[in-house]
Motif scaffolding. Structure first.
Motif, PDB file in Angstrom:
ATOM      1  N   LEU A  43       0.922  -1.158   0.126  1.00  0.00           N
ATOM      2  CA  LEU A  43      -0.033   0.093   0.103  1.00  0.00           C
ATOM      3  C   LEU A  43       1.004   1.139   0.092  1.00  0.00           C
ATOM      4  O   LEU A  43       1.821   1.242   0.667  1.00  0.00           O
ATOM      5  CB  LEU A  43      -0.975  -0.013   1.089  1.00  0.00           C
ATOM      6  N   TYR A  44       0.529   2.232  -0.964  1.00  0.00           N
ATOM      7  CA  TYR A  44       1.334   3.421  -0.815  1.00  0.00           C
ATOM      8  C   TYR A  44       0.628   4.635  -1.274  1.00  0.00           C
ATOM      9  O   TYR A  44      -0.397   4.623  -2.147  1.00  0.00           O
ATOM     10  CB  TYR A  44       2.839   3.263  -1.989  1.00  0.00           C
ATOM     11  N   THR A  45       0.939   5.740  -0.691  1.00  0.00           N
ATOM     12  CA  THR A  45       0.590   7.004  -0.982  1.00  0.00           C
ATOM     13  C   THR A  45       1.576   7.886  -1.724  1.00  0.00           C
ATOM     14  O   THR A  45       2.410   8.044  -1.130  1.00  0.00           O
ATOM     15  CB  THR A  45      -0.119   7.678   0.075  1.00  0.00           C
ATOM     16  N   TRP A  46       1.361   8.383  -2.973  1.00  0.00           N
ATOM     17  CA  TRP A  46       2.136   9.247  -3.796  1.00  0.00           C
ATOM     18  C   TRP A  46       1.332   9.657  -4.817  1.00  0.00           C
ATOM     19  O   TRP A  46       0.836   8.861  -5.701  1.00  0.00           O
ATOM     20  CB  TRP A  46       3.478   8.219  -4.318  1.00  0.00           C
ATOM     21  N   MET A  50      -2.761  11.097  -2.536  1.00  0.00           N
ATOM     22  CA  MET A  50      -3.081  10.374  -3.773  1.00  0.00           C
ATOM     23  C   MET A  50      -2.845   8.966  -3.728  1.00  0.00           C
ATOM     24  O   MET A  50      -1.575   8.371  -3.362  1.00  0.00           O
ATOM     25  CB  MET A  50      -2.439  10.889  -5.070  1.00  0.00           C
ATOM     26  N   ILE A  51      -3.821   8.053  -3.871  1.00  0.00           N
ATOM     27  CA  ILE A  51      -3.563   6.684  -3.782  1.00  0.00           C
ATOM     28  C   ILE A  51      -2.495   6.168  -5.078  1.00  0.00           C
ATOM     29  O   ILE A  51      -2.755   6.395  -6.060  1.00  0.00           O
ATOM     30  CB  ILE A  51      -5.020   5.806  -4.030  1.00  0.00           C
ATOM     31  N   ALA A  52      -1.604   5.222  -4.458  1.00  0.00           N
ATOM     32  CA  ALA A  52      -0.589   4.684  -5.621  1.00  0.00           C
ATOM     33  C   ALA A  52      -0.572   3.401  -5.707  1.00  0.00           C
ATOM     34  O   ALA A  52       0.215   2.844  -6.577  1.00  0.00           O
ATOM     35  CB  ALA A  52       0.876   5.380  -5.308  1.00  0.00           C
ATOM     36  N   ASP A 176      -4.186   4.507   1.793  1.00  0.00           N
ATOM     37  CA  ASP A 176      -4.828   5.713   2.587  1.00  0.00           C
ATOM     38  C   ASP A 176      -4.880   6.996   1.375  1.00  0.00           C
ATOM     39  O   ASP A 176      -3.827   7.569   0.723  1.00  0.00           O
ATOM     40  CB  ASP A 176      -3.810   6.188   3.809  1.00  0.00           C
ATOM     41  N   PRO A 177      -5.862   7.403   1.030  1.00  0.00           N
ATOM     42  CA  PRO A 177      -5.969   8.555   0.048  1.00  0.00           C
ATOM     43  C   PRO A 177      -5.751  10.073   0.747  1.00  0.00           C
ATOM     44  O   PRO A 177      -5.496  10.828   0.101  1.00  0.00           O
ATOM     45  CB  PRO A 177      -7.522   8.646  -0.346  1.00  0.00           C
ATOM     46  N   VAL A 178      -5.426  10.043   2.119  1.00  0.00           N
ATOM     47  CA  VAL A 178      -4.953  11.215   2.627  1.00  0.00           C
ATOM     48  C   VAL A 178      -3.865  11.016   3.534  1.00  0.00           C
ATOM     49  O   VAL A 178      -3.769  10.882   4.800  1.00  0.00           O
ATOM     50  CB  VAL A 178      -6.272  11.938   3.548  1.00  0.00           C
TER      51      VAL A 178
END
Length: 244
Positions: A43-46, A50-52, A176-178
């Protein structure tokens, strides 16, 4: 004097719990690469907020007996890595809809290596990451920075699959989108440590089956005292008497 007492042990509601590994898993990234053979599910936010990445898993429920009534279902993943500085990271789990992905070929752009996920301007450069092909969140888990087993409640999803097997297209665990630049990693089916691999823990009953018969316990002992007024037998748990 030899004494004997028969006790009726009241049974709890009958239930069976089974642990089921997925038949396949992978994760989606903001590229055209398939990660089905990766030992990790990411899971990564980038960029920030922004969901990546998104995790995909599929199960075969055909081993559950006919007439099974799902009491609870829990997705269990072992967190093995942390990226970024966020103290907590919120992750939701969703039922996949609309498309049956081929996880051995699925990417952030396509669900089978050829045909695209439904378009949605959610992620980097408009890469869809299956975000328009999921039902509303079933549950949300707050991931801290402690490695180890994490859980998501998926009871509603498994009940829907069992009621209509055509709905069993798999599930998606979302990033996590935020959040800041970072994420969490989990062991996959390809992980070298078998106890860390994903699993679904399902508890069910059989709605048309009677409960098991009551259990009788017989206590027998030699009474060597000659000065008592009677005998009282208490039922207890871990040394604590429960008198009725």
């Amino acid at each position: 004097m030899l004494l004997a007492v028969a006790l009726l042990a009241s049974p709890s509601a009958w239930a069976e719990t089974v642990t089921m590994p997925p038949v396949e898993d992978t994760y989606l990234n903001i590229n055209a690469t398939n990660y089905a053979t990766s030992p990790q599910l990411n899971l990564y936010t980038w960029p920030v907020n922004m969901i990546a990445n998104a995790i995909l898993l599929r199960w075969d429920l055909s081993t559950l007996p006919a007439g099974a009534v799902i009491e609870s279902a829990v997705l269990e993943l072992s967190m093995v890595g942390i990226e970024g500085t966020d103290l907590t990271y919120e992750s939701t789990v969703h039922r996949l809809i609309n498309r049956l992905p081929v996880l051995s070929r699925a990417t952030g752009r396509t669900y089978d290596g050829v045909n695209g996920w439904a378009p949605i301007p959610c992620c980097y450069q408009g890469i869809p990451l299956a975000q328009a092909d999921i039902a509303p969140a079933e549950s949300m888990t707050i991931l801290d920075r402690t490695l180890g087993v994490k859980w998501w409640t998926v009871t509603g999803i498994v009940r829907a699959w069992l009621a209509d097997p055509a709905l069993n297209l798999g599930l998606l665990v979302n990033s996590d989108p935020v959040a800041g630049d970072g994420g969490r990693s989990f062991a996959s089916l390809e992980a070298s440590t078998a106890t860390q691999r994903p699993r679904l823990i399902v508890t069910y009953t059989l709605g048309d089956s009677p409960p098991p018969p009551p259990t009788f316990l017989t206590l027998t002992w030699q009474d060597n005292a000659d000065n008592e007024d009677g005998v009282r037998v208490d039922r207890g748990d871990n040394g604590a008497a429960l008198r009725e």
